[in-house]
Design a protein around this motif. Structure first.
Motif, PDB file in Angstrom:
ATOM      1  N   GLY A 165     -16.893   0.810  -5.059  1.00 42.99           N
ATOM      2  CA  GLY A 165     -17.711   0.499  -3.892  1.00 42.99           C
ATOM      3  C   GLY A 165     -17.104   0.842  -2.554  1.00 42.99           C
ATOM      4  N   GLU A 166     -16.103   1.720  -2.527  1.00 48.40           N
ATOM      5  CA  GLU A 166     -15.580   2.166  -1.239  1.00 48.40           C
ATOM      6  C   GLU A 166     -16.669   2.929  -0.478  1.00 48.40           C
ATOM      7  N   ASP A 167     -16.527   3.014   0.847  1.00 44.35           N
ATOM      8  CA  ASP A 167     -17.561   3.678   1.640  1.00 44.35           C
ATOM      9  C   ASP A 167     -17.440   5.200   1.537  1.00 44.35           C
ATOM     10  N   ARG A 168     -18.466   5.887   2.014  1.00 45.14           N
ATOM     11  CA  ARG A 168     -18.528   7.344   1.893  1.00 45.14           C
ATOM     12  C   ARG A 168     -17.397   8.025   2.661  1.00 45.14           C
ATOM     13  N   GLU A 169     -16.976   7.435   3.762  1.00 45.80           N
ATOM     14  CA  GLU A 169     -15.889   8.018   4.529  1.00 45.80           C
ATOM     15  C   GLU A 169     -14.590   8.009   3.728  1.00 45.80           C
ATOM     16  N   GLY A 228      10.934   8.040 -11.257  1.00 40.27           N
ATOM     17  CA  GLY A 228      11.246   9.459 -11.137  1.00 40.27           C
ATOM     18  C   GLY A 228      10.446  10.348 -12.060  1.00 40.27           C
ATOM     19  N   ARG A 229       9.437   9.807 -12.748  1.00 41.50           N
ATOM     20  CA  ARG A 229       8.598  10.624 -13.628  1.00 41.50           C
ATOM     21  C   ARG A 229       7.498  11.325 -12.845  1.00 41.50           C
ATOM     22  N   MET A 230       6.974  10.642 -11.818  1.00 44.20           N
ATOM     23  CA  MET A 230       6.065  11.238 -10.848  1.00 44.20           C
ATOM     24  C   MET A 230       6.795  11.328  -9.519  1.00 44.20           C
ATOM     25  N   ASP A 231       6.221  12.085  -8.594  1.00 43.41           N
ATOM     26  CA  ASP A 231       6.927  12.359  -7.346  1.00 43.41           C
ATOM     27  C   ASP A 231       6.241  11.813  -6.103  1.00 43.41           C
ATOM     28  N   VAL A 232       4.913  11.737  -6.116  1.00 42.45           N
ATOM     29  CA  VAL A 232       4.160  11.327  -4.929  1.00 42.45           C
ATOM     30  C   VAL A 232       2.911  10.571  -5.370  1.00 42.45           C
ATOM     31  N   PHE A 233       2.569   9.514  -4.633  1.00 44.69           N
ATOM     32  CA  PHE A 233       1.295   8.827  -4.810  1.00 44.69           C
ATOM     33  C   PHE A 233       0.771   8.440  -3.439  1.00 44.69           C
ATOM     34  N   TRP A 234      -0.526   8.581  -3.235  1.00 48.17           N
ATOM     35  CA  TRP A 234      -1.142   8.124  -1.984  1.00 48.17           C
ATOM     36  C   TRP A 234      -2.485   7.486  -2.290  1.00 48.17           C
ATOM     37  N   GLN A 235      -2.951   6.674  -1.350  1.00 45.86           N
ATOM     38  CA  GLN A 235      -4.233   6.006  -1.533  1.00 45.86           C
ATOM     39  C   GLN A 235      -4.858   5.701  -0.182  1.00 45.86           C
ATOM     40  N   TYR A 236      -6.159   5.927  -0.084  1.00 45.88           N
ATOM     41  CA  TYR A 236      -6.913   5.562   1.116  1.00 45.88           C
ATOM     42  C   TYR A 236      -7.531   4.193   0.901  1.00 45.88           C
ATOM     43  N   SER A 237      -7.685   3.468   2.038  1.00 43.35           N
ATOM     44  CA  SER A 237      -8.010   2.049   1.980  1.00 43.35           C
ATOM     45  C   SER A 237      -6.836   1.365   1.289  1.00 43.35           C
ATOM     46  N   GLN A 238      -6.897   0.067   1.142  1.00 39.42           N
ATOM     47  CA  GLN A 238      -5.832  -0.576   0.395  1.00 39.42           C
ATOM     48  C   GLN A 238      -6.246  -1.962  -0.025  1.00 39.42           C
ATOM     49  N   HIS A 269       8.935  13.458   0.917  1.00 36.87           N
ATOM     50  CA  HIS A 269       8.101  12.662   1.819  1.00 36.87           C
ATOM     51  C   HIS A 269       7.562  13.497   2.978  1.00 36.87           C
ATOM     52  N   ALA A 270       8.428  14.252   3.636  1.00 38.16           N
ATOM     53  CA  ALA A 270       7.996  15.025   4.806  1.00 38.16           C
ATOM     54  C   ALA A 270       6.942  16.049   4.425  1.00 38.16           C
ATOM     55  N   ALA A 271       7.142  16.735   3.299  1.00 35.68           N
ATOM     56  CA  ALA A 271       6.166  17.734   2.864  1.00 35.68           C
ATOM     57  C   ALA A 271       4.832  17.089   2.510  1.00 35.68           C
ATOM     58  N   SER A 272       4.876  15.893   1.927  1.00 35.49           N
ATOM     59  CA  SER A 272       3.646  15.176   1.590  1.00 35.49           C
ATOM     60  C   SER A 272       2.891  14.776   2.850  1.00 35.49           C
ATOM     61  N   VAL A 273       3.629  14.304   3.859  1.00 37.90           N
ATOM     62  CA  VAL A 273       3.000  13.956   5.132  1.00 37.90           C
ATOM     63  C   VAL A 273       2.379  15.202   5.762  1.00 37.90           C
ATOM     64  N   ASP A 274       3.053  16.339   5.690  1.00 38.50           N
ATOM     65  CA  ASP A 274       2.514  17.573   6.262  1.00 38.50           C
ATOM     66  C   ASP A 274       1.142  17.906   5.677  1.00 38.50           C
ATOM     67  N   VAL A 275       0.980  17.685   4.374  1.00 45.33           N
ATOM     68  CA  VAL A 275      -0.300  17.968   3.714  1.00 45.33           C
ATOM     69  C   VAL A 275      -1.338  16.891   4.043  1.00 45.33           C
ATOM     70  N   LEU A 276      -0.979  15.636   3.883  1.00 51.01           N
ATOM     71  CA  LEU A 276      -1.963  14.562   3.979  1.00 51.01           C
ATOM     72  C   LEU A 276      -2.351  14.246   5.421  1.00 51.01           C
ATOM     73  N   SER A 277      -1.478  14.532   6.372  1.00 51.51           N
ATOM     74  CA  SER A 277      -1.804  14.256   7.770  1.00 51.51           C
ATOM     75  C   SER A 277      -2.871  15.195   8.316  1.00 51.51           C
ATOM     76  N   THR A 278      -3.237  16.209   7.556  1.00 53.13           N
ATOM     77  CA  THR A 278      -4.333  17.097   7.962  1.00 53.13           C
ATOM     78  C   THR A 278      -5.707  16.487   7.652  1.00 53.13           C
ATOM     79  N   ILE A 279      -5.729  15.391   6.903  1.00 47.83           N
ATOM     80  CA  ILE A 279      -6.995  14.744   6.535  1.00 47.83           C
ATOM     81  C   ILE A 279      -7.358  13.752   7.643  1.00 47.83           C
ATOM     82  N   ALA A 280      -8.432  14.034   8.351  1.00 45.70           N
ATOM     83  CA  ALA A 280      -8.830  13.171   9.478  1.00 45.70           C
ATOM     84  C   ALA A 280      -9.460  11.888   8.992  1.00 45.70           C
TER      85      ALA A 280
END
Length: 267
Positions: free
Chosen positions: A165-169, A204-214, A256-267
């Protein structure tokens, strides 16, 4: 003001309570579970929650009588000052009731909005992950270390929705982040619950995780485990993460820095 010694003394009781709840839930689990209607799904989720949360609340309140109790595991935002138990009685409940094994039980002690102790029990494998702030992260007593990878194009990364039930945004941001990371990382997975991806980052089995909302209960346990394993926690723009943040990023320190470079492009 508590110290690490106090929290170390508390940990065995939290492990025992969390494992007991997990064992009870395992007795309710069936690989043959096949639910039909939405009403059946909601009823099964609520029944599981009630069975587990009762055991958790009784045991954890006994272990730390002065700590507050967060009733709703789907709550978001900052907590009042002091100590609070934040639990998810069946994280990945949707998987449990559909006969899938990827679910867990979590209990996290939060002190002035900072997680200081956590236990994550995986009843189907018997694994128990623990962490104390300043004391390291462990899997059944063995120290965990986040990945040492240095290149995002070699990374196994993941995301998932915080809740139905998260919003469309929020859906838009999830979709755009998946496309962006597919272009930057080696392999991407999308799954729930969050904690089961975050423990992989801590190990150390995965390298990056992110999530919108929380949702607090889906992030606090994994956030502490990743930090204590040497990973980095922030929001997706690299700013310090807190329960007031709008999104979340956990990454191996060198990625971390490379992940931020990618994800910070998402408005």
């Amino acid at each position: 003001m508590k110290n690490i010694t106090d929290d170390e003394a508390l940990l065995p009781a939290v492990v025992a309570v969390t494992q007991a709840a997990g064992s009870h839930l395992k007795s309710r689990f069936s690989f043959d579970s096949r639910l039909g209607s939405g009403d059946e799904i909601v009823a099964a989720i609520h029944a599981n929650d009630a069975e587990s949360s009762g055991l958790l609340r009784e045991g954890l309140k006994k272990a730390r009588p002065g700590a507050g109790w967060v009733e709703d595991e789907l709550e978001v935002g900052m907590l009042p000052p002091g100590e609070w138990w934040v639990t998810d009685p069946v994280e990945g409940n949707i998987n449990h009731i559909h006969g899938m094994a990827d679910w867990c039980v979590t209990a996290t002690l939060v002190r002035d909005n900072t997680p200081v102790l956590t236990v994550v029990n995986l009843p189907m494998t018997g694994d128990t992950y623990t962490a104390i702030r300043g004391g390291g992260a462990y899997l059944d007593g063995v120290r965990l270390h986040a990945s040492a990878k240095t290149k995002l194009d070699a990374a196994l990364v993941g995301t998932g929705q915080a809740r139905p039930g998260e919003d469309r945004e929020t859906h838009r941001r999830i979709g755009q982040s998946v496309i962006a990371m597919l272009a930057g990382a080696l392999v991407l997975r999308v799954s729930v619950p969050a904690t089961l991806q975050l423990i992989q980052v801590a190990a150390g089995r995965m390298d990056v995780f992110w999530q919108y909302s929380q949702v607090r209960s889906g992030l606090l346990a994994g956030a502490l485990l990743v930090q204590e394993a040497g990973g980095r926690i922030s929001d997706t723009h690299g700013r310090p993460w807190s329960l007031a943040s709008g999104d979340f990023l956990a990454a191996a320190a060198n990625l971390h820095a490379a992940s931020v470079d990618v994800l910070s492009t998402i408005a």
